[in-house]
Design a protein around this motif. Structure first.
Motif, short mmCIF file in Angstrom:
data_model
loop_
_atom_site.label_atom_id
_atom_site.label_comp_id
_atom_site.label_asym_id
_atom_site.label_seq_id
_atom_site.Cartn_x
_atom_site.Cartn_y
_atom_site.Cartn_z
N PHE A 99 0.84 -1.26 0.20
CA PHE A 99 -0.02 -0.01 0.08
C PHE A 99 0.81 1.23 -0.06
CE2 PHE A 99 -3.41 -2.32 2.60
CZ PHE A 99 -3.84 -3.07 1.26
N PHE A 136 -5.00 4.20 -1.66
CA PHE A 136 -4.07 3.51 -0.76
C PHE A 136 -3.77 4.06 0.50
CE2 PHE A 136 -3.71 1.24 -4.83
CZ PHE A 136 -3.74 -0.04 -4.66
N MET A 139 -6.48 2.80 2.73
CA MET A 139 -6.33 1.65 2.89
C MET A 139 -5.26 1.47 4.07
SD MET A 139 -6.60 -0.36 -0.69
CE MET A 139 -6.62 -2.01 -0.01
N ILE A 140 -4.02 2.14 3.97
CA ILE A 140 -3.01 1.89 5.10
C ILE A 140 -3.66 2.44 6.52
CG2 ILE A 140 -1.16 3.09 6.04
CD1 ILE A 140 -0.01 3.48 3.14
#
Length: 164
Positions: A99, A136, A139-140
């Motif tokens: 990611f 992303f 997402m982290i």
């Protein structure tokens, strides 16, 4: 902390709902206009396409949180408890690394496309390509928030959110 996390998840979901609602109204208006008046909005298809791109990337973190991404758990299930914990730790490290790499690649690509403009709206394409690093990065954050639970229990295979 739990309240901040719930606010974050709620805000992420609300942005998705509002974006999907806006996209639905624009596409619906365009279809109705095309069939009722013979005219359509020149920019509607472009807005729908770019909205879908943004919604996809912004929704990936929530999908991750709910275990909605494809997962193969056969190897994990075959391991003893200690092995499962080690494998889940390794999976987390790989995901964080991937990611982070995608955020970096997304920013690079976004910057490379900064001179290009969209056809109908004339919006700099960097704002369209910004969906990738933004998604992303989200997402982290989502992965960091669910990582302790994932390490302890693995993936949730229910309809409820892991943090329920």
């Amino acid at each position: 902390m739990r309240r901040i996390e719930r606010a974050f998840v709620t805000l992420n979901g609300a942005v998705l709902v509002l974006g999907l609602a806006a996209m639905t109204v624009i596409v619906g208006w365009n279809v109705a206009g095309r069939y009722l008046t013979g005219n359509s909005l020149t920019w509607a298809d472009e807005v729908a396409r770019y909205s879908m791109i943004w919604l996809t990337f912004l929704g990936c973190g929530l999908a991750l949180r709910h275990g909605a991404h494809a997962a193969i758990t056969n190897a994990q299930d075959a391991l003893p408890t200690r092995g499962q914990l080690v494998l889940r730790g390794l999976i987390l490290l790989v995901l964080f690394g991937f990611f982070g790499f995608m955020v970096w690649v997304g920013i690079d690509y976004m910057n490379r496309m900064s001179i290009q403009r969209s056809a109908a709206l004339q919006v700099p394409m960097r704002w369209i390509y910004a969906a990738m690093p933004a998604g992303f990065a989200l997402m982290i954050v989502h992965l960091a928030l669910i990582a302790p639970q994932y390490l302890r229990a693995g993936l949730q295979h229910s309809d409820e959110a892991p943090l329920g």
